[in-house]
Structures are given as C-alpha cells and as structure tokens.
Design an enzyme around this catalytic site. Structure first.
Site, short mmCIF file in Angstrom:
data_model
loop_
_atom_site.label_atom_id
_atom_site.label_comp_id
_atom_site.label_asym_id
_atom_site.label_seq_id
_atom_site.Cartn_x
_atom_site.Cartn_y
_atom_site.Cartn_z
N GLU A 96 0.81 -1.21 0.00
CA GLU A 96 0.00 0.00 0.00
C GLU A 96 0.85 1.27 0.00
O GLU A 96 1.92 1.32 0.61
CB GLU A 96 -0.90 0.01 1.24
CG GLU A 96 -2.02 -0.97 1.14
CD GLU A 96 -2.89 -0.99 2.37
OE1 GLU A 96 -2.57 -0.31 3.36
OE2 GLU A 96 -3.91 -1.70 2.33
N CYS A 118 4.98 -7.07 8.05
CA CYS A 118 5.90 -6.53 9.06
C CYS A 118 6.02 -7.54 10.19
O CYS A 118 5.04 -8.17 10.58
CB CYS A 118 5.37 -5.21 9.60
SG CYS A 118 6.47 -4.44 10.81
N CYS A 125 -2.01 -2.29 14.69
CA CYS A 125 -1.70 -2.08 13.27
C CYS A 125 -2.12 -3.28 12.43
O CYS A 125 -1.81 -4.43 12.76
CB CYS A 125 -0.20 -1.84 13.14
SG CYS A 125 0.37 -1.84 11.44
N LEU A 241 5.55 6.43 19.04
CA LEU A 241 5.82 6.29 20.47
C LEU A 241 4.75 5.43 21.17
O LEU A 241 5.06 4.58 21.98
CB LEU A 241 5.89 7.69 21.10
CG LEU A 241 6.41 7.75 22.52
CD1 LEU A 241 7.85 7.30 22.60
CD2 LEU A 241 6.28 9.17 23.06
N CYS A 367 -3.47 0.50 6.81
CA CYS A 367 -2.12 0.68 7.30
C CYS A 367 -1.93 2.18 7.49
O CYS A 367 -2.88 2.92 7.53
CB CYS A 367 -1.10 0.11 6.33
SG CYS A 367 0.52 0.06 7.05
S1 SF4 Z 1 3.01 0.04 13.13
FE1 SF4 Z 1 2.63 -1.77 11.83
S2 SF4 Z 1 3.99 -1.53 10.06
FE2 SF4 Z 1 4.72 -0.12 11.68
S3 SF4 Z 1 6.27 -1.31 12.82
FE3 SF4 Z 1 4.31 -1.64 13.89
S4 SF4 Z 1 3.49 -3.54 12.96
FE4 SF4 Z 1 5.09 -2.77 11.59
#
Ligand code: SF4
Length: 385
Positions: A96, A118, A125, A241, A367
């Site tokens: 994306e 990830c 997330c 954070l 995301c």
């Molecule tokens: S917010 Fe999502 S994409 Fe970013 S490091 Fe954490 S798991 Fe990975």
C-alpha cells in the site's frame, strides 16, 4: 502489465549516477547523470543521449532493466485529495501507498511501504497482523513514488522542463514534495534498501526531492536511527511512540521488549545532535489504553528529558485511531473528552500538540495509522524550483 525484474539485470531506476557509472565501463559521470535523468523522466535512453557512444548505451541496455509495479487499486478519498494505492509485486503480493495532500495546494507527500507485511506485530496495526513476507527492493520503494508522480503529471513530464538537470518537477495537477516511510513495514528493518531509495529520491538528476522533506518513521530500532543520522543526515526522523509509560508501550508494541524507551531515546538524542533536526513523536490514542492523564504526564516528562539532552523539542502529534478490523478490533478511538483531557494535561506540562487532522480517514485505515499525522507535522514546504 508490470515489467518484471530479472536476477541478472540491475534495476536502472534504483541507481544514482555514481552507482551507474561505477557499473558501466566507459560511462562518464556526466553521461551517467543524463541517463539517470532520462530514466526518471520516462524518456527513452537512446533519444536524449546522442553524445554517448553507442557501445556504452548497448552495455547499459544489456545489463539493466526498469521493472515496474502493477497498480491494482486506486481509492480516492471523498473528503479531500488523499489517495490510497494498492500495488501488486511481481511475486503476487499487494503493498500500500498513500498520497497525502500538504497544506500548500498542489503539493503532496507520498507515504511508502518498505516491506511486504511486518514482523513487529504492533497490536494496533493491520500490517502487524500479517507477519513479514519479505523486504522490498529499493526499486519497489521508488516505483511507488514514481507512480504517484506520474499520476500527478497526467502521465508525462511537461514540455519545457530542464532536461539533464532535474530541478523541475510536477505539473499543474500537483507535485511530489516529500516522502514518508510510514506505510507497510518497519523501514529500519530494511535500512539498506531504504537508504538506497533515499539517495535516488534526493539525487538532483534523479527524483530531486529535497532530503529535508523525507521522513523515516520507526517503531524504535536504535541501530537504524543511528545509521540514518550518519548516512542521511538531512532526512527527518519520526518515532511511533504510542506511550511514554514502558509497561503500556510493551503491551502495545512487542518491539519495546527488545529495545527499552531509554535506548530509543538515547539513539534519538544522537540523531538530533548529528542532524540538528527535531524528531516527530506520534501517539495514536486508544480508548482506555494510553489516553489517561497519567499517560499524558509521562509523555510530558519524556519530552522534558529529551529537550534537556538534545536541545531540540520533539513535535508531538496526537492522532486518531483508524479501526484495523471491523469484527474483532481490540481497540477503539479515544473519546473527544478523554482526548481533550490528554491534551490539556500535556499543555500543563508545557508540551503543545499539533491540531489533529482527520482528512483521508476513509482511505488510510488499513495501514499508515500515522499517515494523517504527516499533513500536520511535516515542516512547511520548501520551494525547490
Ligand atoms: S506500526 Fe505496523 S507496520 Fe509499523 S512497525 Fe508496527 S506492525 Fe510494523
């Protein structure tokens, strides 16, 4: 249909002029700049490079290719000019990218993915739920920006642009002003390819994006933060954070068990000292999780400590949570009342937060939880034309 890469061929759009000249015998730096410039303006190499020996052109054509990603989704916001793109990679994965409008009309930042999935599994997330499939190649990162740039230009560069110098970009519809690594993936976990892409983005013959308009957002990987400071000192740092309370942070972001807040702050202080740049700290407020007055006071304390050590004030961005799953979402957006109290407590500690921007909320849910923060947190656009 997207052009596929090949193991034996170099991706031409991911090479700086220096890297290209180093790989092609007989190619001068000046000619390498012309080739790179042609590639990033979607011009045929042969047409604009008549002063380069035919044998050299043939050597380039024989050893390089310009692979592409297939755009399989383009979701335009009904609220403003946010656009979310889905790109299919040559091995069938979808990544994306988000086009984020900046306050100055016609200027955009591109929020790029750096990995397929990830490994860091932040609990709030959507990408974190997928696990990691693979790192993106530098050309795959760059293609996301090149696609958005083309879409803003109506598919081609405008006539009259300065060929070979690369200072003029964008058409009437808008221009790519900056890039933020805040899409799928943890960029510091793919730092080699991320740096390669950044060098091409910032090269005047290639994409000519002001390095100060590029931001790398991390969940907190100290080695990556230090490397970014040393190797790309004009690039900005953003830190996801979530909470300044170590236990709360650990419950939201498993990576916090591997790297303490103290380690991350030390690396960020070093980044600020080397680069002279203040970081952005983002906090996504989750109802009942990290939005109490105690959380706000801990954040105020962390900010004070950072300012004492680095001499820089982090820009704090408090951003709304976008649901990651319609059915079994463990979180919900904080209430207006709790958010107001959080900001007020922070203000009492002497910390000012940026005004929330909620545009594009209908496209950036899956995301890029932090994508909306970019519009309010990026520095004022710097004119480069
Ligand atoms: S917010 Fe999502 S994409 Fe970013 S490091 Fe954490 S798991 Fe990975």
């Amino acid at each position: 249909m997207a052009a596929t890469p090949s193991d034996s061929m170099l991706a031409l759009q991911a090479l700086t002029p220096e890297a290209l000249a180093a790989r092609i015998p007989g190619l001068s730096s000046a000619h390498a700049r012309k080739i790179v410039s042609a590639v990033h303006r979607d011009l045929p190499i042969g047409e604009a490079t008549f002063t380069i020996r035919r044998s050299v052109i043939e050597a380039i054509l024989a050893s390089t290719t310009v692979p592409t990603l297939e755009c399989v989704e383009e979701q335009k916001s009904a609220i403003d000019s946010f656009v979310k793109y889905g790109f299919r990679t040559h091995d069938g994965h979808v990544i994306e990218t988000v086009r984020i409008p900046l306050e100055k009309k016609g200027r955009f930042t591109v929020c790029v993915s750096s990995q397929v999935g990830c490994a860091l599994a932040c609990t709030f997330c959507a990408t974190g739920r997928m696990g990691l499939t693979r790192n993106l190649e530098s050309w795959e990162i760059l293609e996301q920006v090149r696609h958005v740039r083309r879409s803003l230009n109506g598919g081609a560069e405008k006539a009259g642009h300065v060929y070979g110098h690369g200072h003029v970009y964008g058409g009437d519809a808008g221009r790519v002003h900056g890039v933020v690594f805040q899409g799928m993936g943890e960029p510091m976990a793919n730092i080699e390819r991320v740096l390669e892409a950044i060098f091409v983005m910032g090269d005047p013959s290639a994409m000519a994006i002001d390095m100060r308009a590029i931001t790398v957002c991390t969940s907190g990987i100290p080695t990556g933060i230090r490397r970014l400071a040393r190797e790309a000192p004009k690039v900005r740092l953003a830190l996801s954070l979530s909470s300044a309370r170590p236990d709360v942070r650990k419950s939201l972001m498993p990576i916090a068990r591997a790297h303490s807040l103290e380690e991350i702050i030390d690396a960020s202080v070093e980044h600020a000292r080397i680069t002279g740049l203040a970081p952005m700290w983002a906090v996504t407020l989750l109802n009942g999780q990290n939005d109490s007055e105690e959380d706000a006071r801990a954040l105020g304390e962390l900010v004070r400590g950072f300012v004492e050590k680095s001499g820089k004030s982090p820009r704090i961005s408090v951003i709304p949570y976008n649901a990651i799953a319609p059915q079994d979402d463990p979180y919900s957006r904080t209430t207006e009342e709790r958010e107001a109290r959080f900001r007020e407590t922070l203000r009492d500690s002497g910390v000012h937060t940026r005004k929330r921007y909620s545009g594009g909320g209908d496209v950036d849910g899956a995301c890029g939880q932090l994508a909306a923060a970019q519009r309010e947190s990026l520095p004022a656009p710097v004119a480069t034309t």
